[in-house]
Design a protein around this motif. Structure first.
Motif, PDB file in Angstrom:
ATOM      1  N   MET A   1       0.842  -1.196   0.000  1.00 16.70           N
ATOM      2  CA  MET A   1       0.000   0.000   0.000  1.00 16.70           C
ATOM      3  C   MET A   1       0.877   1.245   0.000  1.00 16.70           C
ATOM      4  N   THR A   2       0.511   2.237  -0.796  1.00 13.12           N
ATOM      5  CA  THR A   2       1.286   3.465  -0.869  1.00 13.12           C
ATOM      6  C   THR A   2       1.163   4.252   0.428  1.00 13.12           C
ATOM      7  N   GLU A   3       2.131   5.145   0.647  1.00 13.03           N
ATOM      8  CA  GLU A   3       2.135   5.950   1.860  1.00 13.03           C
ATOM      9  C   GLU A   3       1.063   7.039   1.789  1.00 13.03           C
ATOM     10  N   PRO A   4       0.380   7.328   2.894  1.00 14.67           N
ATOM     11  CA  PRO A   4      -0.601   8.418   2.915  1.00 14.67           C
ATOM     12  C   PRO A   4       0.097   9.770   2.843  1.00 14.67           C
ATOM     13  N   ILE A   5      -0.487  10.699   2.125  1.00 13.20           N
ATOM     14  CA  ILE A   5       0.070  12.044   1.980  1.00 13.20           C
ATOM     15  C   ILE A   5      -0.853  13.033   2.683  1.00 13.20           C
ATOM     16  N   PHE A 141      -4.800   9.040  -0.016  1.00 14.32           N
ATOM     17  CA  PHE A 141      -4.397   7.691   0.388  1.00 14.32           C
ATOM     18  C   PHE A 141      -4.962   6.671  -0.596  1.00 14.32           C
ATOM     19  N   THR A 142      -4.179   6.313  -1.574  1.00 15.66           N
ATOM     20  CA  THR A 142      -4.614   5.320  -2.552  1.00 15.66           C
ATOM     21  C   THR A 142      -4.590   3.932  -1.941  1.00 15.66           C
ATOM     22  N   GLU A 143      -5.457   3.073  -2.437  1.00 17.31           N
ATOM     23  CA  GLU A 143      -5.546   1.664  -2.042  1.00 17.31           C
ATOM     24  C   GLU A 143      -6.031   1.460  -0.606  1.00 17.31           C
ATOM     25  N   PHE A 144      -6.412   2.528   0.079  1.00 23.41           N
ATOM     26  CA  PHE A 144      -6.859   2.374   1.466  1.00 23.41           C
ATOM     27  C   PHE A 144      -8.276   1.817   1.505  1.00 23.41           C
ATOM     28  N   GLU A 145      -8.499   0.869   2.400  1.00 24.04           N
ATOM     29  CA  GLU A 145      -9.828   0.315   2.637  1.00 24.04           C
ATOM     30  C   GLU A 145     -10.037   0.168   4.134  1.00 24.04           C
ATOM     31  N   ILE A 225      -9.366  10.585  -1.005  1.00 27.48           N
ATOM     32  CA  ILE A 225      -9.086  11.429   0.157  1.00 27.48           C
ATOM     33  C   ILE A 225      -9.871  10.893   1.348  1.00 27.48           C
ATOM     34  N   TRP A 226      -9.147  10.550   2.390  1.00 26.92           N
ATOM     35  CA  TRP A 226      -9.761   9.959   3.577  1.00 26.92           C
ATOM     36  C   TRP A 226      -9.532  10.861   4.779  1.00 26.92           C
ATOM     37  N   ARG A 227     -10.578  11.040   5.551  1.00 30.73           N
ATOM     38  CA  ARG A 227     -10.492  11.847   6.773  1.00 30.73           C
ATOM     39  C   ARG A 227     -10.418  10.950   7.996  1.00 30.73           C
TER      40      ARG A 227
END
Length: 378
Positions: A1-5, A141-145, A225-227
């Motif tokens: 999973m990529t790193e969150p920015i 945050f790509t690929e986040f679930e 985009i995740w909060r």
């Protein structure tokens, strides 16, 4: 999973109660405005002591009789009927997210204080209590679930989140999760992009823009985009600071949110059956780092006048769409055809002229203009 920015971090909600009582003159004017709002079925503007705000036709929970809205860059207020010494906490306020994000919590709190002072209500520092605080951290945050099984709660609360969370779904995908309950503490993680689109909060794209550009990201309607939102209710604030005063909170604004983040963790699953030993997920570590460094300078500097102008433009577009829809409904009711549009508009013009003719002193238009100005700061 990529790193969150990290795109944004800052306070997202501030609720406070004040130990004040409505002045008699203001109470009478609020009562009259509320009666008008009920009759007209819409909020009506009231100008008092140089302040113009909207008075709703309803009150609020907890015995608050009057509800007041100071606009998109303001807050929602509730006031109780003056009742002597039976209940001295006569005012409550809930801040809007936009001024918190663009001006900061200290400026918003100062504006709340000044609003009451301008209306003729005096108070001391111990006459103000904080009843809710929210702090938001937004990530690209790509690929986040969201997987509820990956959360581990403090042992005093629960070893798992089973039975202690509420989730929102879109099809079979979890788009949001809430862990904990208010007025204690709560963590909410959700698809902020979807909320911004659904609720037309376009100004968040401007808030995120600077950090996105620094990271080389071009934001669009499909951006992930995740909060991560940490919410402290009045019970939790009281237990954390032992009193709910602004001074106690201001001395260590991080403390209450660090405690929330320590009681529940988003983890990276391991083969170990003891979930308590699972390491925190990288994004959770980033959240804890941000929460440990909270300051009153956590806000963005953007052109708020441009945002207000855009909100006003959007409101005008909404009015136009509503007007067109009502005209079409009226045409359908009268079994008119497209060729009848000129005659229909001519009749509507006469109807409007008739209404304004009866309003010879111009009160109707003036009142509507004042209401729009109060809501959109135009």
């Amino acid at each position: 999973m990529t790193e969150p920015i990290l795109l944004h971090q800052g306070f997202d909600n501030l609720d406070m109660a004040y130990r004040v009582q409505l002045p008699t003159d203001l109470r009478n004017k609020l009562a009259a405005a509320k009666a008008s709002a009920i009759e007209e079925r819409r909020a009506v503007p009231l100008t008092y002591a140089g302040r113009t705000f909207l008075v709703e036709g309803h009150g609020g929970k907890g015995g608050y009789l009057y509800s007041v809205d100071t606009g998109v860059m303001g807050a929602v207020w509730w006031f109780k009927e003056p009742n002597g010494n039976r209940d001295l906490w006569g005012a409550r306020v809930s801040s809007r997210a936009l001024p918190l994000a663009t001006q900061g919590i200290e400026a918003v709190k100062a504006e709340h204080d000044q609003f009451l002072i301008d209306l003729g209500m005096s108070f001391t520092e111990i006459d103000r209590r904080i009843s809710r605080l929210d702090y938001a951290i937004d990530f690209y945050f790509t690929e986040f679930e969201i997987n509820p099984a990956h959360f581990v709660c403090h042992s005093r609360k629960s070893k798992t989140v089973d039975g202690h969370y509420a989730a929102n779904y879109r099809d079979d995908r979890i788009t949001g999760i809430r862990i904990g309950t208010m007025p204690n503490s709560q963590i909410a993680i959700y698809d902020k992009r979807r909320e911004v689109i659904d609720k037309k909060k376009f100004y968040w794209w401007e808030i995120w823009k600077e950090n996105a550009e620094k990271a080389g990201i071009q934001l669009c309607n499909q951006s992930p985009i995740w909060r991560f939102e940490f919410r402290a209710g009045k019970s939790f604030i009281g237990k954390t600071y032992f009193r709910k005063t602004w001074e106690a909170f201001a001395a260590n604004p991080s403390l209450v949110f660090e405690k929330i983040a320590a009681q529940t963790r988003l983890t990276t699953p391991q083969v170990d059956n003891n979930r308590a030993r699972w390491p925190s997920a990288p994004v959770w570590a980033k959240c804890q780092t941000s929460l440990a460094k909270i300051t009153f300078r956590d806000f963005v500097t953007i052109d708020t006048e441009a945002i207000k102008a855009a909100l006003w433009s959007e409101y005008l577009q909404t009015l136009s769409a509503q007007n067109a829809g009502l005209i079409i409904s009226q045409m359908a009711a009268y079994a008119l055809e497209r060729s009848d549009i000129p005659a229909m508009l001519s009749q509507l013009s006469l109807d409007v002229e008739d209404i304004l003719e009866k309003d010879q002193d111009g009160t109707l238009l003036a009142t509507r203009r004042a209401g729009m100005k109060a809501r959109y700061a135009r």
